[in-house]
Design a protein around this motif. Structure first.
Motif, PDB file in Angstrom:
ATOM      1  N   LYS A 170      34.819  26.642  34.901  1.00  0.00           N
ATOM      2  CA  LYS A 170      33.848  26.715  35.988  1.00  0.00           C
ATOM      3  C   LYS A 170      34.515  26.543  37.345  1.00  0.00           C
ATOM      4  O   LYS A 170      33.980  25.916  38.250  1.00  0.00           O
ATOM      5  N   ASP A 171      35.725  27.040  37.448  1.00  0.00           N
ATOM      6  CA  ASP A 171      36.459  26.995  38.703  1.00  0.00           C
ATOM      7  C   ASP A 171      36.461  28.427  39.242  1.00  0.00           C
ATOM      8  O   ASP A 171      37.286  29.246  38.849  1.00  0.00           O
ATOM      9  N   LEU A 172      35.490  28.731  40.117  1.00  0.00           N
ATOM     10  CA  LEU A 172      35.329  30.122  40.544  1.00  0.00           C
ATOM     11  C   LEU A 172      36.500  30.593  41.396  1.00  0.00           C
ATOM     12  O   LEU A 172      36.861  31.762  41.367  1.00  0.00           O
ATOM     13  N   ARG A 173      37.090  29.696  42.152  1.00  0.00           N
ATOM     14  CA  ARG A 173      38.226  30.123  42.979  1.00  0.00           C
ATOM     15  C   ARG A 173      39.404  30.540  42.088  1.00  0.00           C
ATOM     16  O   ARG A 173      40.059  31.547  42.335  1.00  0.00           O
ATOM     17  N   LEU A 174      39.633  29.708  41.042  1.00  0.00           N
ATOM     18  CA  LEU A 174      40.723  30.051  40.115  1.00  0.00           C
ATOM     19  C   LEU A 174      40.434  31.401  39.452  1.00  0.00           C
ATOM     20  O   LEU A 174      41.301  32.285  39.371  1.00  0.00           O
ATOM     21  N   ALA A 175      39.168  31.573  39.008  1.00  0.00           N
ATOM     22  CA  ALA A 175      38.786  32.829  38.363  1.00  0.00           C
ATOM     23  C   ALA A 175      39.021  33.994  39.316  1.00  0.00           C
ATOM     24  O   ALA A 175      39.593  35.026  38.941  1.00  0.00           O
ATOM     25  N   ALA A 176      38.600  33.812  40.583  1.00  0.00           N
ATOM     26  CA  ALA A 176      38.760  34.887  41.563  1.00  0.00           C
ATOM     27  C   ALA A 176      40.223  35.247  41.719  1.00  0.00           C
ATOM     28  O   ALA A 176      40.579  36.424  41.834  1.00  0.00           O
ATOM     29  N   SER A 177      41.098  34.236  41.689  1.00  0.00           N
ATOM     30  CA  SER A 177      42.512  34.552  41.888  1.00  0.00           C
ATOM     31  C   SER A 177      43.054  35.383  40.724  1.00  0.00           C
ATOM     32  O   SER A 177      43.859  36.297  40.921  1.00  0.00           O
ATOM     33  N   ARG A 208      41.642  38.907  41.051  1.00  0.00           N
ATOM     34  CA  ARG A 208      42.303  39.593  42.152  1.00  0.00           C
ATOM     35  C   ARG A 208      43.679  40.109  41.703  1.00  0.00           C
ATOM     36  O   ARG A 208      44.027  41.263  41.955  1.00  0.00           O
ATOM     37  N   ALA A 209      44.412  39.235  40.985  1.00  0.00           N
ATOM     38  CA  ALA A 209      45.734  39.659  40.504  1.00  0.00           C
ATOM     39  C   ALA A 209      45.589  40.857  39.568  1.00  0.00           C
ATOM     40  O   ALA A 209      46.376  41.807  39.619  1.00  0.00           O
ATOM     41  N   ALA A 210      44.521  40.810  38.742  1.00  0.00           N
ATOM     42  CA  ALA A 210      44.292  41.937  37.840  1.00  0.00           C
ATOM     43  C   ALA A 210      43.999  43.203  38.629  1.00  0.00           C
ATOM     44  O   ALA A 210      44.530  44.277  38.340  1.00  0.00           O
ATOM     45  N   ALA A 211      43.150  43.068  39.656  1.00  0.00           N
ATOM     46  CA  ALA A 211      42.778  44.235  40.458  1.00  0.00           C
ATOM     47  C   ALA A 211      43.989  44.827  41.152  1.00  0.00           C
ATOM     48  O   ALA A 211      44.070  46.043  41.347  1.00  0.00           O
ATOM     49  N   GLU A 212      44.933  43.957  41.511  1.00  0.00           N
ATOM     50  CA  GLU A 212      46.078  44.454  42.268  1.00  0.00           C
ATOM     51  C   GLU A 212      47.189  45.008  41.377  1.00  0.00           C
ATOM     52  O   GLU A 212      48.139  45.608  41.868  1.00  0.00           O
ATOM     53  N   ALA A 214      36.484  40.177  41.204  1.00  0.00           N
ATOM     54  CA  ALA A 214      37.207  39.283  42.114  1.00  0.00           C
ATOM     55  C   ALA A 214      36.349  38.979  43.333  1.00  0.00           C
ATOM     56  O   ALA A 214      36.201  37.824  43.754  1.00  0.00           O
ATOM     57  N   ALA A 215      35.747  40.041  43.900  1.00  0.00           N
ATOM     58  CA  ALA A 215      34.947  39.850  45.112  1.00  0.00           C
ATOM     59  C   ALA A 215      33.729  38.965  44.832  1.00  0.00           C
ATOM     60  O   ALA A 215      33.436  38.031  45.575  1.00  0.00           O
ATOM     61  N   ARG A 216      33.044  39.243  43.700  1.00  0.00           N
ATOM     62  CA  ARG A 216      31.815  38.511  43.408  1.00  0.00           C
ATOM     63  C   ARG A 216      32.082  37.027  43.161  1.00  0.00           C
ATOM     64  O   ARG A 216      31.360  36.161  43.658  1.00  0.00           O
ATOM     65  N   THR A 217      33.149  36.732  42.366  1.00  0.00           N
ATOM     66  CA  THR A 217      33.387  35.305  42.076  1.00  0.00           C
ATOM     67  C   THR A 217      33.795  34.560  43.339  1.00  0.00           C
ATOM     68  O   THR A 217      33.359  33.428  43.570  1.00  0.00           O
ATOM     69  N   ALA A 218      34.617  35.187  44.188  1.00  0.00           N
ATOM     70  CA  ALA A 218      35.025  34.506  45.424  1.00  0.00           C
ATOM     71  C   ALA A 218      33.800  34.281  46.316  1.00  0.00           C
ATOM     72  O   ALA A 218      33.640  33.237  46.950  1.00  0.00           O
TER      73      ALA A 218
END
Ligand SMILES: Nc1ncnc2c1ncn2[C@@H]1O[C@H](COP(=O)(O)OP(=O)(O)OP(=O)(O)O)[C@@H](O)[C@H]1O
Ligand SMILES: [Mg+2]
Lengths: 283, 276, 257
Positions: free
Chosen positions: C169-176, C179-183, C195-199
């Motif tokens: 339940k760490d949304l910032r960690l999930a977003a990171s 994001r790495a996957a998207a990149e 990435a955008a939604r979780t951040a």
């Protein structure tokens, strides 16, 4: 060098067991085997006969002493090219046929490809194995194994033939046949060295013998010399009536001879056996 | 010249003996059947490509059965001659000890060559057949179709033959000096295992922070035992040849051949001293 | 009967063979991925196992995977994890093994543990949360290990993001992770939006918009054939929510509805 085999002060120690206890199998043996003769090496089990022969062929290392074959060092390929060997209780590649086996041995002994077929046929013939030559060696009887062993030993026309107990496990008819083969080979001018426990046969075919006991040679010499009793003679007579016997006694005694005994000669069991039995099926 | 001829004939009769032995035909059939049936074992496959599974399974079978065959057959064919004293007959002829031993080795190696060729043939056929089917599916789904490189398979077969030759030579080295068949087989397997693990010493040698003592032990270990792990690159060679650096297979061939010659020379040295 | 020269020859050849092997091994080692793993975390036992199995590695990996299923059904945590890790070690090129192992450890095993300790009703909430978090972290570590062997990292990163989002339940960690996957070059189409939604949900609304806009402009619009209209729609919603002036927004695209 006129000796076929010359062994000088040969000693062999085997180390046995984990502690390496020394066992002296051959103890300061010296033998000179002249060319063109049949030489018999006799002695009880374990007296070192086979070991001596193996050393002479370079299969086992001597602890001390030297051996030479036909003037060459025993371990050299040169010497072994002119030597044929039948080991005791021979056993050959059972998946080959007799002919394949003898051909293989001929090739290894340096018989030329062009002479191969004739040489193999001659050796099989000499050993009376031509009939069974195309059967697998695995199906041979003991006597046939000895004979195919003989064939592989002589296929490259060697000057010296070493036979370690060629008659072991062979019936009397078969061993008489092997005796004949040995005589044939001597007739061709070869030297033959023979180990055997059949004293009767050794006496018949050998020109010269040596007797070993516990690794030492205890007697060696020509058979005639070693065996003949120069002070006794044997008359073999047939149709001896009592009158004829009395006359003969008188005549001999008046001439100064002493008659020790008169008896009937007995047939040897071997002779009886050979008269009754026609010969083994293998022959 | 004569020497080569004798070695050739000993090798040939050894080959004949091996082929007439049932064990060999049995292993050959079993190996070929297993390699061929790897397709049927696909249910074991999780995720990796089907071809990779088939290749891995086939190479695994080849590795396992080949090693067993190499160890057992080498010891068996040598001790068949020694125990039955047929060696006595042969060595009383103008046959050198080295000729005899090399003849035995070459005979065994020829059998192993047949084994490898047959298994690689079966496996190659299976792979190529499956590859065309899988390729059709992949194309339909818009993915890159998998490739099977027949040349890579040939290189792999050569490497694998060399590897089995090394196993046979290791066993021969042990057997040349040992008294019994069983000991030779067990020791041969252990030495083969050592060859499989040799890379650990090799890595230690290349590691910067190992001590002097460790390094010198590793140095001796890597000289004494061949690296058998470097021939385990079958799937890379066959399915992904681009991933194998150029000259790597040739380098492995060279090092293996040198090791093979070294082992054979030492085995001959030992065998010369043996009493038959 | 000498043969001393044979031993000298043999020794010389051994030394030559040894240095030839040093060289060939250096070039061949990278072709054997199973072995490079133990270079990352050296362990003698693992090395021995890999060496002994030789070519049978992948087959054994599959067998151990089958066996791990049985233990998974029986909810035997230790054995199941060990067998799954064994499969990963033996056949590290298989993405399936890594992903499934991470799912089992990260999603399932915390539940088994809670049930073992008395169930959801009896165990304190903080302890339950702690268990979910620590198992999920373990799962993420497995994924990070596996990603080292794969040419496509994105699928591993997505699963890691899911674990971070749903279990830690760490949304910032999930977003990171998303994001790495998207990149990464093989990113699936949904990675950037995740990435955008979780951040966004984590509260970093401005940063989320900035990154998404940047990513859409430089990557999605260029790479995707249809120029990712859905992503643009998402961006527009974000602009609305942030009450951005028209001048600050992404210029209207000619093809936009
Ligand atoms: N390889 C060996 N290791 C240890 N001892 C051996 C070896 N070969 C032979 N011996 C021993 O050496 C002695 C001589 O053996 P050898 O075979 O020469 O006897 P032999 O005279 O041929 O006997 P036989 O008439 O029974 O064939 C025996 O005591 C035997 O046990
Ligand atoms: Mg004897």
């Amino acid at each position: 060098m006129n000796s076929a085999v010359s062994i000088r002060h040969l000693t062999k120690d085997f180390s046995v067991g984990i502690r390496g206890v020394k066992l002296r199998a051959v103890d300061d043996v010296s033998l000179e085997i002249p060319r063109g003769e049949v030489f018999g090496l006799l002695g009880p089990n374990g007296c070192g006969k086979s070991t001596t022969l193996k050393i002479a062929l370079g299969l086992v290392r001597a602890t001390s002493g030297s051996t030479s074959i036909l003037g060459d060092d025993a371990a050299s390929a040169q010497a072994r090219r002119r030597t044929g060997f039948l080991p005791e209780a021979p056993y050959f590649h059972r998946f080959l046929t007799g002919r394949e086996l003898v051909t293989y041995c001929a090739r290894l002994s340096g018989v030329k490809e062009s002479d191969l077929e004739a040489a193999v046929a001659r050796a099989l013939d000499l050993a009376a194995m031509s009939a069974a030559a195309d059967r697998a060696v695995g199906t041979y009887s003991k006597g046939m194994l000895q004979r195919i062993g003989l064939a592989q030993a002589v296929v490259h026309d060697p000057e010296l033939i070493i036979l370690d107990e060629p008659t072991a496990g062979v019936d009397p008819v078969g061993s008489a046949a092997i005796g004949e083969m040995i005589k044939t080979m001597r007739g061709q001018g070869r030297t033959i060295v023979l180990c055997s426990h059949l004293l009767g046969q050794v006496e018949q075919v050998c020109d010269r013998i040596a007797i070993m006991d516990r690794g030492k040679v205890v007697l060696q010499g020509a058979v005639d010399e070693v065996l003949s009793r120069r002070d006794r003679h044997l008359l073999e007579v047939s149709g001896l009536t009592p009158e004829a016997e009395a006359a003969a006694r008188r005549a001999l005694e008046s001439a100064g001879a002493v008659i020790n005994s008169v008896s009937r000669p007995r047939k040897s069991l071997e002779d009886l056996f050979r008269e009754l039995v026609t010969g083994s099926k293998d022959a | 010249m004569d020497s080569l001829r004798r070695t050739y004939w000993i090798a040939r009769v050894t080959f004949l003996e091996a082929v007439r032995q049932r064990l060999f035909s049995f292993l050959l059939l079993l190996g070929a059947a297993l390699a061929g049936s790897s397709v049927a074992f696909r249910f074991l496959n999780f995720g990796q490509g089907e071809l990779k599974f088939v290749a891995d399974f086939g190479f695994g079978i080849m590795f396992l059965f080949g090693s067993l065959l190499a160890v057992v057959m080498t010891a068996q064919l040598l001790f068949a001659e020694l125990d039955n004293r047929t060696a006595l007959t042969l060595l009383a002829k103008p046959v050198g000890r080295s000729e005899f031993l090399l003849g035995k080795f070459l005979g065994v190696w020829a059998v192993l060559g047949v084994f490898i060729a047959l298994l690689c043939g079966v496996l190659g056929a299976v792979l190529l057949a499956r590859a065309s089917e899988v390729a059709a599916l992949a194309e339909a789904a818009g993915r890159v179709p998998p490739q099977v490189d027949a040349g890579g398979l040939a290189v792999f077969a050569l490497l694998q033959w060399l590897r089995l030759g090394l196993v046979a030579a290791l066993t021969l080295l042990v057997a040349a000096g040992s008294r019994t068949f069983l000991f030779s087989v067990v020791a041969g397997m252990l030495v083969t295992l050592g060859g499989q693990l040799q890379w650990l010493a090799q890595d230690l040698l290349n590691k910067g922070d190992a001590g002097l003592m460790q390094k010198s032990l590793a140095w001796f270990a890597t000289r004494a035992v061949p690296n058998l792990q470097q021939y385990n690159i079958g799937d890379a060679l066959v399915l992904d040849p681009a991933g194998v650096p150029e000259g790597a297979a040739a380098a492995a061939l060279l090092s293996g051949t040198l090791h093979l010659l070294a082992l054979l020379a030492i085995a001959c040295g030992i065998f010369r001293r043996r009493e038959i | 009967m000498g043969g001393r020269w044979l031993f000298s020859l043999g020794a010389g050849l051994l030394i030559a063979a040894g240095s030839a092997t040093d060289r060939s091994w250096a070039s061949l080692r990278p072709c054997i991925p199973e072995l490079s793993r133990s270079q990352l975390e050296p362990s003698a036992g693992q090395g021995v196992l890999l060496g002994v199995l030789g070519g049978l590695r992948t087959v054994i990996a599959d067998v151990s995977w089958l066996r791990s299923y049985v233990l998974w059904e029986r909810k035997e945590e230790a054995g199941c994890e060990a067998l799954m890790r064994l499969s990963c070690t033996l056949d590290p090129n298989s993405r399936y093994f890594w992903e499934q192992a991470a799912f089992a450890v990260g999603f399932d095993m915390a539940n088994w543990e809670i049930r073992r300790r008395g169930g959801y009703a009896r165990l304190a909430k903080e302890i339950q949360d702690h268990l979910f978090t620590s198992y999920a972290r373990k799962g993420i570590l497995i994924l990070e290990d596996g990603a080292k062997f794969s040419r496509s990292r994105a699928p591993f990163l997505i699963v890691a993001g899911q674990l971070a989002e749903m279990k830690i339940k760490d949304l910032r960690l999930a977003a990171s992770y998303y994001r790495a996957a998207a990149e990464s070059p093989d990113a699936p189409w949904y990675a950037a939006r995740f990435a955008a939604r979780t951040a966004w949900q984590a509260g970093d609304r401005k940063e989320s918009y900035a990154w998404f806009r940047q990513h859409w402009t430089t990557t999605l619009r260029v790479r995707q054939e249809d120029r990712s209209p859905d992503d643009l729609a998402e961006l527009r919603m974000m602009e609305d929510a942030l009450f951005m002036p028209t001048s600050a927004r992404i210029p209207r695209q000619a093809w936009e509805r």
